[in-house]
Design an enzyme around this catalytic site. Sequence first.
Site, PDB file in Angstrom:
ATOM      1  CD  GLU A  70      -2.483  -3.311   6.616  1.00 30.38           C
ATOM      2  OE1 GLU A  70      -2.850  -4.383   7.126  1.00 30.38           O
ATOM      3  OE2 GLU A  70      -3.129  -2.708   5.742  1.00 30.38           O
ATOM      4  CG  ASP A  85      -2.409  -7.573   7.321  1.00 24.77           C
ATOM      5  OD1 ASP A  85      -2.923  -6.860   8.215  1.00 24.77           O
ATOM      6  OD2 ASP A  85      -2.779  -7.545   6.127  1.00 24.77           O
ATOM      7  CB  ILE A  87      -6.933  -6.847  11.289  1.00 27.55           C
ATOM      8  CG1 ILE A  87      -6.885  -6.792  12.826  1.00 27.55           C
ATOM      9  CG2 ILE A  87      -8.301  -7.372  10.826  1.00 27.55           C
ATOM     10  CD1 ILE A  87      -7.974  -5.885  13.444  1.00 27.55           C
ATOM     11  CG  ASP A  88      -5.341  -9.646   4.833  1.00 23.64           C
ATOM     12  OD1 ASP A  88      -5.106  -8.541   4.322  1.00 23.64           O
ATOM     13  OD2 ASP A  88      -5.734 -10.636   4.180  1.00 23.64           O
ATOM     14  CB  THR A  90      -9.173  -3.655   8.184  1.00 28.26           C
ATOM     15  OG1 THR A  90      -7.841  -4.103   8.447  1.00 28.26           O
ATOM     16  CG2 THR A  90      -9.565  -2.670   9.255  1.00 28.26           C
ATOM     17  CG  ASP A 212      -2.414  -7.344   2.066  1.00 26.39           C
ATOM     18  OD1 ASP A 212      -2.829  -7.160   3.217  1.00 26.39           O
ATOM     19  OD2 ASP A 212      -2.369  -6.444   1.200  1.00 26.39           O
TER      20      ASP A 212
END
Length: 264
Positions: A70, A85, A87-88, A90, A212
């Site tokens: 990402e 990802d 941190i999905d 955020t 995601d």
Amino acid sequence: MSTAMGYLELAERIAREAGEMLLAKRPARPEVLATKSSPTDVVTALDRASEELIRARIKEARPDDAVLGEEGGATGDGRVRWIVDPIDGTVNFLYGLPEWAVSIAVEVEGEVVAGVVNVVPRGEVFTAVRGGGAWLGGERLRCNTGVPLEQALIATGFGYGPGRRAVQAEVLAQVVPRVRDIRRGGSAASDLCAVAAGRVDGYYERGPQYWDYAAGGLVATEAGARVGGLNGRPAGPDLTVCAAPGLFEELHDLLVPLDPERDA
Ligand code: IPD
């Protein structure tokens, strides 16, 4: 180390290490470093640090593999590609809400064969291998089946652009009266794992990016859910729908006439 299970073991080890780093380093109120598609689409220093750690570990173990992340985009061109990802969720991370995840999927020649979603604040690590089932710790996951649309608890999410959100709200206004209720957790990866675990019955969203949903989509599929787009198209940023067969079609048929992709 070339089986799907081998990829999963490495992905899980890396996702756990990234999760531990994020928990250890997360300040009370993480600072926003930059914004992306809109002023509310934020990046923190730890999004970047998490992706850097994940990329470094992949490179150490598998220097020839490609990575799509990402924050760092696409690198390399191997037949094995890691979809990351860091941190999905955020915005949840920023606010200290317990719904954010490190998501890592492994593709071989374009097909996702392994996926891990580490929902770090809850200490839950969802895993799946293509053809090998979906798991949460030692528990095999099965999505809910036989739920009619009007009894279904449906998760969804919103994009970051105001125009898209206005359409999403209009669509949602037509969906809410037709289902049990709606949940907006704030992490698409976690939402897909929630379908797998039977914590919600279905999920739909316009706009999720591949990072995601790549890992969570495999977890949901391996738990018996169908994951796809509208009118036979694959899941993707246009629209991603996920639910057990039967409910998938009901939700799909509710969404099609609402034209949820009309902000394109
Ligand atoms: C977001 C989350 C959210 C979804 C958005 C995504 P991010 O990812 O998954 O639940 O509604 O579409 O962009 O920006 O936190 O990695």
